[in-house]
Design a protein around this motif. Structure first.
Motif, PDB file in Angstrom:
ATOM      1  N   LEU A   1     -10.347   5.522  -8.679  1.00  0.00           N
ATOM      2  CA  LEU A   1      -9.604   4.940  -7.424  1.00  0.00           C
ATOM      3  C   LEU A   1      -8.484   5.830  -6.748  1.00  0.00           C
ATOM      4  CD1 LEU A   1      -9.481   0.957  -7.872  1.00  0.00           C
ATOM      5  CD2 LEU A   1     -11.137   2.149  -6.366  1.00  0.00           C
ATOM      6  N   LYS A   2      -8.491   5.685  -5.462  1.00  0.00           N
ATOM      7  CA  LYS A   2      -7.504   6.636  -4.865  1.00  0.00           C
ATOM      8  C   LYS A   2      -6.270   5.468  -4.907  1.00  0.00           C
ATOM      9  CE  LYS A   2     -10.463   8.699  -1.447  1.00  0.00           C
ATOM     10  NZ  LYS A   2     -10.820   8.857  -0.292  1.00  0.00           N
ATOM     11  N   ALA A   3      -5.063   6.194  -4.617  1.00  0.00           N
ATOM     12  CA  ALA A   3      -3.677   5.273  -4.745  1.00  0.00           C
ATOM     13  C   ALA A   3      -3.739   4.148  -3.690  1.00  0.00           C
ATOM     14  CB  ALA A   3      -2.573   6.117  -4.628  1.00  0.00           C
ATOM     15  N   GLU A   4      -4.269   4.530  -2.301  1.00  0.00           N
ATOM     16  CA  GLU A   4      -4.205   3.424  -1.437  1.00  0.00           C
ATOM     17  C   GLU A   4      -5.334   2.382  -1.801  1.00  0.00           C
ATOM     18  OE1 GLU A   4      -4.834   6.761  -0.972  1.00  0.00           O
ATOM     19  OE2 GLU A   4      -6.237   7.318   0.463  1.00  0.00           O
ATOM     20  N   ASP A   5      -6.326   2.817  -2.406  1.00  0.00           N
ATOM     21  CA  ASP A   5      -7.378   1.804  -2.765  1.00  0.00           C
ATOM     22  C   ASP A   5      -6.840   0.830  -4.018  1.00  0.00           C
ATOM     23  OD1 ASP A   5      -9.271   3.138  -1.440  1.00  0.00           O
ATOM     24  OD2 ASP A   5     -10.122   4.373  -3.235  1.00  0.00           O
ATOM     25  N   LEU A   6      -6.089   1.216  -4.704  1.00  0.00           N
ATOM     26  CA  LEU A   6      -5.136   0.482  -5.912  1.00  0.00           C
ATOM     27  C   LEU A   6      -4.196  -0.501  -4.975  1.00  0.00           C
ATOM     28  CD1 LEU A   6      -5.178   0.117  -9.003  1.00  0.00           C
ATOM     29  CD2 LEU A   6      -2.938   1.473  -8.777  1.00  0.00           C
ATOM     30  N   ALA A   7      -3.639   0.073  -4.038  1.00  0.00           N
ATOM     31  CA  ALA A   7      -2.549  -0.731  -3.200  1.00  0.00           C
ATOM     32  C   ALA A   7      -3.467  -1.927  -2.640  1.00  0.00           C
ATOM     33  CB  ALA A   7      -1.767   0.040  -2.317  1.00  0.00           C
ATOM     34  N   ARG A   8      -4.615  -1.648  -1.834  1.00  0.00           N
ATOM     35  CA  ARG A   8      -5.372  -2.652  -1.281  1.00  0.00           C
ATOM     36  C   ARG A   8      -5.826  -3.603  -2.222  1.00  0.00           C
ATOM     37  NH1 ARG A   8     -10.616   0.077   1.255  1.00  0.00           N
ATOM     38  NH2 ARG A   8     -10.933  -2.225   1.344  1.00  0.00           N
TER      39      ARG A   8
END
Length: 343
Positions: free
Chosen positions: A183-190
């Motif tokens: 996952l991308k960092a922004e995906d994880l944050a979402r």
């Protein structure tokens, strides 16, 4: 005289720090050949990062790594009944990808993997009702989902995770921790924002250890240089030199992984055309070596030997000298160095 892995240690560690800041709760992965660095070295680096857990590939790797890492060890290969028992401490957590596997690990710490679009292994949605009874006999550390790298159908990785979160919640299974991959960092944050009661932990290997290509470099030392004239015979197969030049013996052979290449997934016309061209040249014994000299990647004079390679450098290039080193473009996950040098 060796095949050496040089590490720009400050830069390498700065990259580790950057990744760990992007992925709070990061689970470093150390499997296979330790991404070219070895398990002992990566265990030290994970400790330096302050990681409380390290993921390894197999129980055998866990048995070796337990002496180098003091935190929990997560074995990524799923448990199967009948596997060879390996003595491991209680701080080892087993991955499991079937209801039967959970029943086979009574009392153990487990992470249950669900079936993703990878379709490699994992518990299916239909099997979730059977997990209720099974998890009563284990210490559940969380669920895990292993996601594909490419999504050619345009699907969304986050939506896939959300779908599984909804299924697990509907099945009334514990959602305190979800281990995720790719996952991308922004995906994880979402995900973390949408499910604040769940702790998402990204398992990362390649991006963590190899994400900064400029931080590491392989170099092979020149062991011998012999001038040859066009038509001279040389080597095990007594081939003829195509032109005047130098036979350069350099450290790094098949035992190091030089000349070995894993199959690649090629996309697009140009990469496929290059693949066809390489295959065609190989049929006439023309194989490009990973070693660079004079600004160019050079050709193998003959197939690499066990511990050295012999290159052909034409006479219009500078003559290498014994003791000099040639940069080698090698794949970290298939390379075994003679020594590692921090600089």
């Amino acid at each position: 005289m060796a095949l050496t892995l040089y590490v720009d240690t400050a830069r390498w560690r700065a990259h580790h720090k950057h990744v760990s800041e992007q992925f709070p709760g990061l689970v470093p992965v150390c499997k296979g050949n330790g991404y070219g660095f070895g398990h002992e070295r990566l265990a030290e680096e994970a400790t330096r990062l302050g990681s409380d857990i390290l993921a390894v590939g197999t129980t055998y790797e866990a048995a070796r790594t337990k002496d180098w890492f003091g935190g929990d060890l997560l074995v990524l290969t799923p448990f199967r009944r009948g596997e060879e028992p390996v003595p491991l401490p209680d701080r080892v957590i087993r991955s499991v990808s079937s209801v039967d596997g959970v029943h086979g690990l009574v009392g153990a710490r487990v992470v249950i993997e669900v079936m993703s679009s990878m379709k490699r292994h994992g518990v299916t949605e239909q099997e979730l009702p059977q997990l209720h009874a099974a998890i009563e006999d284990v210490r559940l550390e969380g669920f895990a989902i292993h996601l594909p790298l490419d999504r050619t159908d345009g699907s969304d990785a986050v939506e896939e995770v959300i779908g599984w979160m909804d299924r697990l919640r509907a099945a009334r299974l514990p959602l305190h921790t979800m281990f995720v991959s790719h996952l991308k960092a922004e995906d994880l944050a979402r995900l973390q924002q949408q499910f604040p009661q769940t702790r998402f932990r990204a398992r990362i290997g390649t991006r963590l250890w190899l994400g900064d290509h400029e931080a590491t470099e392989y170099r092979g030392a020149v062991l011998d240089v012999t001038h040859v004239a066009k038509g001279d015979r040389f080597g095990y197969r007594q081939q003829k030199a195509a032109s005047d030049g130098y036979l350069v013996v350099v450290a790094g052979g098949t035992s190091h992984g030089v000349g070995l290449e894993a199959p690649k997934a090629l996309h697009g016309v140009m990469p496929r055309a290059k693949g066809v061209a390489r295959a065609g040249l190989a049929t006439v014994n023309r194989n490009l070596a990973p070693f660079v000299w004079g600004g160019k990647q050079r050709w193998f004079a003959e197939p690499p030997h066990m511990q050295v390679s012999i290159l052909f450098v034409p006479s219009d290039a500078p003559e290498p000298k014994v003791g000099e080193e040639l940069v080698a473009h090698l794949r970290h996950t298939t390379t075994q160095f003679d020594r590692i040098v921090d600089r």
